[in-house]
Design a protein around this motif. Structure first.
Motif, short mmCIF file in Angstrom:
data_model
loop_
_atom_site.label_atom_id
_atom_site.label_comp_id
_atom_site.label_asym_id
_atom_site.label_seq_id
_atom_site.Cartn_x
_atom_site.Cartn_y
_atom_site.Cartn_z
N LEU A 164 28.88 12.99 27.48
CA LEU A 164 30.38 13.18 27.35
C LEU A 164 30.88 13.07 28.68
CD1 LEU A 164 31.14 15.50 24.43
CD2 LEU A 164 31.68 13.02 24.64
N GLU A 165 30.39 13.59 29.63
CA GLU A 165 30.97 13.71 31.06
C GLU A 165 30.96 12.33 31.76
OE1 GLU A 165 30.28 16.18 35.30
OE2 GLU A 165 28.69 15.65 33.99
N ASP A 166 30.00 11.41 31.50
CA ASP A 166 30.06 10.08 31.71
C ASP A 166 31.18 9.33 31.14
OD1 ASP A 166 27.69 10.43 33.21
OD2 ASP A 166 26.52 9.95 31.41
N VAL A 167 31.39 9.55 29.88
CA VAL A 167 32.60 8.87 28.85
C VAL A 167 33.82 9.36 29.62
CG1 VAL A 167 33.53 8.54 26.88
CG2 VAL A 167 30.92 8.69 26.87
N HIS A 168 33.81 10.40 29.82
CA HIS A 168 35.29 10.97 30.39
C HIS A 168 35.49 10.42 31.73
CE1 HIS A 168 38.56 13.72 30.96
NE2 HIS A 168 37.91 14.32 32.19
N LEU A 169 34.71 10.59 32.60
CA LEU A 169 34.75 10.28 34.00
C LEU A 169 34.95 8.48 33.89
CD1 LEU A 169 32.53 12.28 36.06
CD2 LEU A 169 34.83 12.67 35.70
N GLN A 170 34.31 7.75 33.29
CA GLN A 170 34.49 6.39 33.59
C GLN A 170 35.32 5.73 32.73
OE1 GLN A 170 30.33 4.30 33.62
NE2 GLN A 170 29.36 6.27 34.07
N LEU A 171 35.61 6.23 31.65
CA LEU A 171 36.58 5.70 30.55
C LEU A 171 38.09 6.35 30.55
CD1 LEU A 171 34.36 4.64 27.61
CD2 LEU A 171 35.22 3.35 29.51
N GLY A 172 37.93 7.59 31.08
CA GLY A 172 39.03 8.41 31.37
C GLY A 172 39.58 8.69 29.65
N LEU A 173 38.87 9.02 28.81
CA LEU A 173 38.82 9.29 27.63
C LEU A 173 38.68 10.88 27.12
CD1 LEU A 173 36.94 6.60 25.48
CD2 LEU A 173 39.58 6.98 25.70
N PRO A 174 39.59 11.48 26.61
CA PRO A 174 39.54 12.87 26.26
C PRO A 174 38.14 13.24 25.49
CG PRO A 174 41.08 12.15 24.88
CD PRO A 174 40.69 11.12 25.70
N VAL A 175 37.59 14.28 26.02
CA VAL A 175 36.25 14.74 25.05
C VAL A 175 36.50 16.25 24.41
CG1 VAL A 175 34.88 13.39 26.80
CG2 VAL A 175 35.32 15.82 27.24
N ASP A 176 37.64 16.87 24.63
CA ASP A 176 38.00 17.85 23.97
C ASP A 176 38.91 17.61 22.89
OD1 ASP A 176 36.42 19.78 25.44
OD2 ASP A 176 37.76 19.36 27.03
N GLY A 177 38.86 18.64 21.78
CA GLY A 177 39.96 18.38 20.80
C GLY A 177 39.31 18.13 19.42
N ASP A 178 40.22 17.55 18.37
CA ASP A 178 39.72 17.52 17.22
C ASP A 178 38.59 16.37 16.93
OD1 ASP A 178 41.12 19.65 16.17
OD2 ASP A 178 42.86 18.43 15.67
N ALA A 179 37.93 16.36 16.02
CA ALA A 179 37.12 14.95 15.91
C ALA A 179 37.92 14.06 15.29
CB ALA A 179 35.81 15.38 14.87
N VAL A 180 37.53 12.93 15.33
CA VAL A 180 38.14 11.57 14.83
C VAL A 180 37.47 11.35 13.46
CG1 VAL A 180 38.80 9.11 15.18
CG2 VAL A 180 38.76 10.63 17.06
N THR A 181 38.20 11.93 12.39
CA THR A 181 37.54 11.56 10.98
C THR A 181 38.69 11.79 10.13
OG1 THR A 181 36.00 12.49 9.41
CG2 THR A 181 37.23 14.20 10.92
N GLY A 182 38.33 11.91 8.69
CA GLY A 182 39.41 11.71 7.81
C GLY A 182 38.96 10.96 6.63
N SER A 183 40.04 11.12 5.66
CA SER A 183 39.67 10.30 4.38
C SER A 183 40.39 8.70 4.54
CB SER A 183 40.09 10.80 3.14
OG SER A 183 39.90 10.19 2.16
N VAL A 184 39.69 7.77 4.32
CA VAL A 184 40.51 6.58 3.97
C VAL A 184 40.10 5.56 2.78
CG1 VAL A 184 40.55 6.08 6.62
CG2 VAL A 184 38.53 5.28 5.47
N HIS A 185 39.77 6.47 1.76
CA HIS A 185 39.02 5.84 0.59
C HIS A 185 40.26 5.20 -0.26
CE1 HIS A 185 36.51 5.39 -2.93
NE2 HIS A 185 37.56 5.74 -3.82
#
Length: 210
Positions: A15-36
């Motif tokens: 996750l540290e690699d993703v955060h440093l190289q892409l600038g994406l947040p790694v803390d917070g809520d999971a990206v999930t939900g119902s789309v049925h």
């Protein structure tokens, strides 16, 4: 789960690699939900202001996004800028961060997370991208009939044995004790990983299913 086995030892993307190289947040809520029960045409119209004539199940062509939403200028309204930003983010997700084999389709469920940009910024997008990467690497090993190894995740000096990465219905579990040498720690004997073969086959990438 997969780790690169190099002459210097095991090495994994964290996750540290993703955060440093892409600038994406790694803390917070999971990206999930119902789309049925989502009406994708209605979702598209509400958040983008127009509907594509060619919605493939629950996915939309990125080429249509590029043609329909030109870069805003000084005369553009605030609403036009917001719609352009949503369309641009969809192109980044579908073409770079979480692409699929189509190379030109992106799932409209991501729009549901872009209703309010302030709220969208509170999600752990880095975890989502990393979960997708791990899943695709796992699929590549099955496709090529070659075993790369085990991907493991280490969050600094996290003591938990397992770390879940979530992308809607995709959940990737990872051991945190596999690549301690990568972070300058003493490598202990790792515990046996949990077997999640049945759950690992579940995802939301079919055209007409959720």
């Amino acid at each position: 789960m997969h780790t690169f086995h190099l002459p210097c030892g095991e090495c994994t993307i964290t996750l540290e690699d993703v955060h440093l190289q892409l600038g994406l947040p790694v803390d917070g809520d999971a990206v999930t939900g119902s789309v049925h029960s989502a009406d994708w045409g209605a979702v598209c119209y509400e958040l983008l202001g127009t509907i594509s004539d060619n919605i493939k199940g629950s996915r939309i062509e990125m080429g249509w996004l590029r043609d329909t939403f030109p870069e805003p200028d000084d005369d553009s309204t605030e609403l036009e800028k917001i719609r352009y930003a949503r369309a641009y983010i969809l192109q980044v997700i579908g073409g770079y961060l979480m692409s699929d084999l189509s190379r030109n389709l992106v799932h409209l469920r991501w729009l549901l997370k872009l209703v309010d940009f302030r709220v969208a910024g509170e999600f752990s997008w880095g975890s989502t991208v990393l979960a997708t990467l791990y899943r695709e690497m796992c699929g590549a090993t099955r496709l090529n009939k070659a075993k790369i190894g085990d991907i493991r995740l280490l969050l600094e000096q996290q003591s938990e044995a397992q770390v879940p990465l979530v992308n809607f219905a995709i959940v990737e579990m990872h051991q945190s004790d596999r690549v301690l040498r990568q972070f300058g720690f003493r490598q202990l004997i790792p515990v046996a990983p949990e077997v999640l073969d049945d759950h690992h086959k579940i995802d939301l990438r079919q055209l007409h299913t959720d």
